[in-house]
Design a protein around this motif. Sequence first.
Motif, PDB file in Angstrom:
ATOM      1  N   VAL A 107      17.185  31.460  25.736  1.00 34.46           N
ATOM      2  CA  VAL A 107      18.471  30.976  26.279  1.00 34.46           C
ATOM      3  C   VAL A 107      19.059  31.679  27.356  1.00 34.46           C
ATOM      4  CG1 VAL A 107      18.916  29.827  24.020  1.00 34.46           C
ATOM      5  CG2 VAL A 107      19.952  32.249  24.547  1.00 34.46           C
ATOM      6  N   VAL A 108      19.894  30.999  28.049  1.00 34.84           N
ATOM      7  CA  VAL A 108      20.726  31.909  29.432  1.00 34.84           C
ATOM      8  C   VAL A 108      22.226  31.599  29.141  1.00 34.84           C
ATOM      9  CG1 VAL A 108      20.895  31.977  31.844  1.00 34.84           C
ATOM     10  CG2 VAL A 108      19.013  31.533  30.853  1.00 34.84           C
ATOM     11  N   ARG A 109      22.793  32.779  29.367  1.00 31.22           N
ATOM     12  CA  ARG A 109      24.408  32.718  29.354  1.00 31.22           C
ATOM     13  C   ARG A 109      24.712  33.330  30.515  1.00 31.22           C
ATOM     14  NH1 ARG A 109      26.762  33.778  23.636  1.00 31.22           N
ATOM     15  NH2 ARG A 109      25.610  32.620  22.399  1.00 31.22           N
ATOM     16  N   VAL A 110      25.733  32.596  31.489  1.00 30.46           N
ATOM     17  CA  VAL A 110      26.230  32.855  32.710  1.00 30.46           C
ATOM     18  C   VAL A 110      27.526  33.375  32.708  1.00 30.46           C
ATOM     19  CG1 VAL A 110      26.367  32.122  35.005  1.00 30.46           C
ATOM     20  CG2 VAL A 110      24.601  31.194  33.576  1.00 30.46           C
ATOM     21  N   ILE A 111      27.966  34.557  33.067  1.00 32.39           N
ATOM     22  CA  ILE A 111      29.177  35.156  32.814  1.00 32.39           C
ATOM     23  C   ILE A 111      29.855  35.007  34.080  1.00 32.39           C
ATOM     24  CG2 ILE A 111      30.457  37.249  32.064  1.00 32.39           C
ATOM     25  CD1 ILE A 111      28.681  36.018  29.984  1.00 32.39           C
ATOM     26  N   SER A 112      31.347  34.873  33.912  1.00 30.83           N
ATOM     27  CA  SER A 112      32.312  34.843  35.169  1.00 30.83           C
ATOM     28  C   SER A 112      32.271  36.160  35.597  1.00 30.83           C
ATOM     29  CB  SER A 112      33.451  34.102  34.785  1.00 30.83           C
ATOM     30  OG  SER A 112      33.361  32.607  34.657  1.00 30.83           O
ATOM     31  N   SER A 113      32.540  36.024  37.093  1.00 28.38           N
ATOM     32  CA  SER A 113      33.023  37.435  37.474  1.00 28.38           C
ATOM     33  C   SER A 113      34.398  38.093  36.964  1.00 28.38           C
ATOM     34  CB  SER A 113      33.291  37.333  39.033  1.00 28.38           C
ATOM     35  OG  SER A 113      32.091  37.037  39.548  1.00 28.38           O
ATOM     36  N   ALA A 114      34.469  39.321  36.772  1.00 25.88           N
ATOM     37  CA  ALA A 114      35.668  40.017  36.324  1.00 25.88           C
ATOM     38  C   ALA A 114      36.718  39.987  37.643  1.00 25.88           C
ATOM     39  CB  ALA A 114      35.368  41.156  35.995  1.00 25.88           C
ATOM     40  N   ASN A 115      37.937  39.725  37.467  1.00 26.66           N
ATOM     41  CA  ASN A 115      38.906  39.814  38.669  1.00 26.66           C
ATOM     42  C   ASN A 115      40.079  40.725  38.474  1.00 26.66           C
ATOM     43  OD1 ASN A 115      37.832  37.870  40.511  1.00 26.66           O
ATOM     44  ND2 ASN A 115      37.500  36.572  38.668  1.00 26.66           N
ATOM     45  N   ILE A 116      40.791  41.283  39.289  1.00 24.49           N
ATOM     46  CA  ILE A 116      41.784  42.296  39.082  1.00 24.49           C
ATOM     47  C   ILE A 116      42.695  41.446  40.363  1.00 24.49           C
ATOM     48  CG2 ILE A 116      42.991  44.135  39.191  1.00 24.49           C
ATOM     49  CD1 ILE A 116      40.147  45.564  38.317  1.00 24.49           C
ATOM     50  N   ASP A 117      43.947  40.916  40.041  1.00 26.60           N
ATOM     51  CA  ASP A 117      44.988  40.324  40.765  1.00 26.60           C
ATOM     52  C   ASP A 117      44.280  39.607  41.776  1.00 26.60           C
ATOM     53  OD1 ASP A 117      46.862  42.014  39.703  1.00 26.60           O
ATOM     54  OD2 ASP A 117      46.467  43.603  41.140  1.00 26.60           O
ATOM     55  N   GLY A 118      43.357  38.705  41.240  1.00 28.29           N
ATOM     56  CA  GLY A 118      42.399  37.575  42.007  1.00 28.29           C
ATOM     57  C   GLY A 118      41.380  38.239  42.812  1.00 28.29           C
ATOM     58  N   VAL A 119      41.206  39.396  42.937  1.00 29.70           N
ATOM     59  CA  VAL A 119      40.070  39.902  43.690  1.00 29.70           C
ATOM     60  C   VAL A 119      38.896  40.155  42.619  1.00 29.70           C
ATOM     61  CG1 VAL A 119      39.295  42.209  45.052  1.00 29.70           C
ATOM     62  CG2 VAL A 119      41.437  41.008  45.192  1.00 29.70           C
ATOM     63  N   LYS A 120      37.637  39.686  43.035  1.00 31.45           N
ATOM     64  CA  LYS A 120      36.607  40.049  42.294  1.00 31.45           C
ATOM     65  C   LYS A 120      36.129  41.493  42.339  1.00 31.45           C
ATOM     66  CE  LYS A 120      31.580  39.115  42.405  1.00 31.45           C
ATOM     67  NZ  LYS A 120      30.339  38.452  43.220  1.00 31.45           N
ATOM     68  N   VAL A 121      35.916  42.029  41.042  1.00 34.89           N
ATOM     69  CA  VAL A 121      35.554  43.337  40.918  1.00 34.89           C
ATOM     70  C   VAL A 121      34.138  43.294  41.308  1.00 34.89           C
ATOM     71  CG1 VAL A 121      35.158  45.169  39.052  1.00 34.89           C
ATOM     72  CG2 VAL A 121      36.924  43.580  38.965  1.00 34.89           C
ATOM     73  N   SER A 122      33.534  44.303  42.198  1.00 39.50           N
ATOM     74  CA  SER A 122      31.895  44.341  42.322  1.00 39.50           C
ATOM     75  C   SER A 122      32.067  45.709  42.911  1.00 39.50           C
ATOM     76  CB  SER A 122      31.764  43.538  43.791  1.00 39.50           C
ATOM     77  OG  SER A 122      32.319  43.905  45.010  1.00 39.50           O
ATOM     78  N   THR A 123      30.632  46.380  42.885  1.00 35.40           N
ATOM     79  CA  THR A 123      30.138  47.672  43.195  1.00 35.40           C
ATOM     80  C   THR A 123      30.532  47.852  44.720  1.00 35.40           C
ATOM     81  OG1 THR A 123      28.690  47.513  41.660  1.00 35.40           O
ATOM     82  CG2 THR A 123      28.624  49.409  43.395  1.00 35.40           C
ATOM     83  N   THR A 124      30.427  46.712  45.732  1.00 36.68           N
ATOM     84  CA  THR A 124      30.641  46.771  47.006  1.00 36.68           C
ATOM     85  C   THR A 124      32.316  47.143  47.149  1.00 36.68           C
ATOM     86  OG1 THR A 124      28.949  45.233  47.596  1.00 36.68           O
ATOM     87  CG2 THR A 124      30.754  45.643  49.063  1.00 36.68           C
ATOM     88  N   ARG A 125      32.998  46.527  46.619  1.00 37.44           N
ATOM     89  CA  ARG A 125      34.410  46.754  46.725  1.00 37.44           C
ATOM     90  C   ARG A 125      34.856  48.029  46.021  1.00 37.44           C
ATOM     91  NH1 ARG A 125      38.643  46.848  49.595  1.00 37.44           N
ATOM     92  NH2 ARG A 125      40.604  46.399  48.314  1.00 37.44           N
ATOM     93  N   ILE A 126      34.169  48.405  45.069  1.00 35.09           N
ATOM     94  CA  ILE A 126      34.476  49.824  44.502  1.00 35.09           C
ATOM     95  C   ILE A 126      34.172  50.797  45.802  1.00 35.09           C
ATOM     96  CG2 ILE A 126      33.780  51.636  42.935  1.00 35.09           C
ATOM     97  CD1 ILE A 126      33.689  49.286  40.853  1.00 35.09           C
ATOM     98  N   ARG A 127      32.832  50.854  46.263  1.00 38.68           N
ATOM     99  CA  ARG A 127      32.503  51.746  47.237  1.00 38.68           C
ATOM    100  C   ARG A 127      33.661  51.739  48.587  1.00 38.68           C
ATOM    101  NH1 ARG A 127      27.390  49.300  46.788  1.00 38.68           N
ATOM    102  NH2 ARG A 127      26.089  50.464  45.665  1.00 38.68           N
ATOM    103  N   GLU A 128      33.959  50.465  48.878  1.00 37.34           N
ATOM    104  CA  GLU A 128      35.164  50.130  50.109  1.00 37.34           C
ATOM    105  C   GLU A 128      36.451  51.235  49.885  1.00 37.34           C
ATOM    106  OE1 GLU A 128      35.395  46.104  50.693  1.00 37.34           O
ATOM    107  OE2 GLU A 128      33.566  45.767  51.449  1.00 37.34           O
ATOM    108  N   LEU A 129      36.616  50.995  48.407  1.00 33.33           N
ATOM    109  CA  LEU A 129      37.885  51.641  47.946  1.00 33.33           C
ATOM    110  C   LEU A 129      37.687  53.222  47.780  1.00 33.33           C
ATOM    111  CD1 LEU A 129      39.192  49.157  45.226  1.00 33.33           C
ATOM    112  CD2 LEU A 129      40.098  49.468  47.414  1.00 33.33           C
ATOM    113  N   LEU A 130      36.483  53.765  47.376  1.00 31.27           N
ATOM    114  CA  LEU A 130      36.390  55.063  47.559  1.00 31.27           C
ATOM    115  C   LEU A 130      36.182  55.679  48.731  1.00 31.27           C
ATOM    116  CD1 LEU A 130      33.741  55.197  44.581  1.00 31.27           C
ATOM    117  CD2 LEU A 130      35.933  56.169  44.336  1.00 31.27           C
ATOM    118  N   ASP A 131      35.483  54.909  49.792  1.00 28.98           N
ATOM    119  CA  ASP A 131      35.572  55.222  51.185  1.00 28.98           C
ATOM    120  C   ASP A 131      36.930  55.354  51.918  1.00 28.98           C
ATOM    121  OD1 ASP A 131      32.917  55.532  51.235  1.00 28.98           O
ATOM    122  OD2 ASP A 131      32.530  53.500  52.141  1.00 28.98           O
ATOM    123  N   GLN A 132      37.904  54.576  51.138  1.00 27.96           N
ATOM    124  CA  GLN A 132      39.329  54.391  51.872  1.00 27.96           C
ATOM    125  C   GLN A 132      39.976  55.695  51.108  1.00 27.96           C
ATOM    126  OE1 GLN A 132      40.821  50.706  51.162  1.00 27.96           O
ATOM    127  NE2 GLN A 132      39.172  49.573  52.346  1.00 27.96           N
ATOM    128  N   GLY A 133      39.506  56.216  50.185  1.00 25.72           N
ATOM    129  CA  GLY A 133      40.261  57.483  49.429  1.00 25.72           C
ATOM    130  C   GLY A 133      40.995  56.655  48.312  1.00 25.72           C
TER     131      GLY A 133
END
Length: 185
Positions: A159-185
């Motif tokens: 069986v397959v379960r598909v999970i929705s993305s986690a969001n914070i204040d309407g912004v999708k939580v992703s490793t890419t976004r975390i990297r961007e924020l870390l790069d910005q300090g």
Amino acid sequence: RSRLAIAEAQVNTWQQVSDIPSGLAETAVTIGKFDAIHLGHQSLLAELLDVAEDGMLAPVVLSFANHPNAVLSPSNVPLPVIGPNQRAYLLEEAGVEGVLSLEFDAELAGLSAEAFVTRYLVEGLKAKAVIVGRGFRFGAGGAGTPETLKVLGAEFGFVVRVISSANIDGVKVSTTRIRELLDQG
């Protein structure tokens, strides 16, 4: 948590299918790079553990030792947010019993969606449940989608379960976004 504890993570880690013990129970599997254990990953892991417990399955992660871009886009390989020892420790702390950590190479990148499912999920991990995010892609050219996985699951007995993305204040939580924020300090 101490650095010593992180270095001593005991989660079973396999680099290839032949490393998986023949006596491994049927599994519930989630798939991803997991190079940061963010809220989206935590949702996948929570669902993995729930499904595993309900089905009396071993909770397992199928991941990659290197970033897929090492093959798919070599000029654009992002740095991991966490290292392999910390990842193993965090996965173990979450309750994962095993990690199949594949080297993402040209052969793996060229596998069809069905060949990937057959080799790794069905024959390798004896999956009875697979949990993925909505944006999950697999197989050559990223042709496989969660819908493809559901069709293959019906054919191969999981069986397959598909999970929705986690969001914070309407912004999708992703490793890419975390990297961007870390790069910005």
